[in-house]
Design an enzyme around this catalytic site. Sequence first.
Site, short mmCIF file in Angstrom:
data_model
loop_
_atom_site.label_atom_id
_atom_site.label_comp_id
_atom_site.label_asym_id
_atom_site.label_seq_id
_atom_site.Cartn_x
_atom_site.Cartn_y
_atom_site.Cartn_z
N THR A 186 0.84 -1.21 0.00
CA THR A 186 0.00 0.00 0.00
C THR A 186 0.87 1.25 0.00
O THR A 186 0.51 2.25 -0.63
CB THR A 186 -0.98 0.02 1.19
OG1 THR A 186 -0.28 0.16 2.42
CG2 THR A 186 -1.82 -1.24 1.21
N ASP A 187 2.00 1.21 0.69
CA ASP A 187 2.93 2.34 0.64
C ASP A 187 3.42 2.57 -0.78
O ASP A 187 3.41 3.69 -1.30
CB ASP A 187 4.14 2.07 1.54
CG ASP A 187 4.00 2.65 2.93
OD1 ASP A 187 3.50 3.77 3.06
OD2 ASP A 187 4.39 1.97 3.90
#
Length: 409
Positions: free
Chosen positions: A174-175
Amino acid sequence: MTEARKSGPLAGVKVVELAHIMAGPVCGLMLGDMGAEVIKVEKIEGGDDTRRSVPPAIEGESAAYMMMNRGKRGIALDLKSAQGKAILRRLLADADVLIENYRAGTMERLGLGYEVLRQEFPGLIYCSLSGFGRSGPYAERAGFDLVAQGMSGLMSITGEGPGRPPMKCGPPVTDITAGILAAMGVLAAHVHKLRTGEGQVVDTSLFEAGITLTYWQSAIAMATGVAPGPMGSAHPLNAPYEAFETADGWITIGAANQTNWLRLLAVLGAEALAEDPRFAANRDRMANRAALAAALAPPFRTASSADWLARLEAGGVPAGPVLDVLAMQADPQARAREMVVEVEHPRAGRMSTLGLPVKFSATPGRVHGPAPLLGEHSRAILTQAGYDGAAIDDLIARGVVRETTARDA
């Protein structure tokens, strides 16, 4: 590193990065590899928190920090001071983009929120990355990749199968995805700016990045009302499409359509399975996926991965080895595509980093240099912004700016 050395489709674009850890720095490194001049602004004491993400370290520098911040120039500023804010405004005077991933309200408390900055810099593209976005009931929450993977549904569909503990994806997806989405948003906003001169906020989050990665599983849930679960290496819509164990390792098989299914059976010498009604069409194979895997697994254990991969390639079946990260980095295709490149770091010397995953025929981008030491380019950046030597010496003496020189390295 100087502007003259920059190449790529974004050459001439100036980015000021007020970002730390991963999502914001991913956005900055993508833009930088495509030619933008990225000035990374770090806090005086300690800089980006990733500098303390150790081990491993190389000559005292965090390997993680060096990966996420290659190709940028760095200045260390006290943004709580009036002089530090004045320096930032000087940097923004000719900047196209500002990237920040502070917790909600931090930039506003510093007097550097978008509504303030847009009055002075109406063409500024203000890219904000956060855990959950700038609106909604969770906007004030801190966000981390693990939390976002859990809340976005990713952990519910990752793992060996039903009844096993929830599992996150190996990388901080997700980062990384939020950083890529932010870079895409910045580019779209830049197109708008070129047409109108108008800046705007680009707002994305780790939560939204995680949700974006559930396209297949969300489609299934929306169509059936049933939330899909983890399937190991298998695919939720096609079979056989998973990893199989060989005599000496694992390989992946992508027989995801009828043509490749029949080709796979020919390679295995198992043409009779084509007549089995459980496996006749993809719908049937998905309904009997466990039986299908059990029928296909034994032959693969009789020969090596290399042997099977050679046979599968000759038979026209998409397949590949399961490589560890070092093997991936040594793979000739990764090298040919310049996904592993070398840079010269002032402390670590010659070292490897990952390359730009997008290729341009007319305006090729590249990794333009190593990650900066804390405050390595402070003097050069201030000089470029119009400060003279005496003023820079005074700012350093007052603790508004931190400088690291080549001598310190």
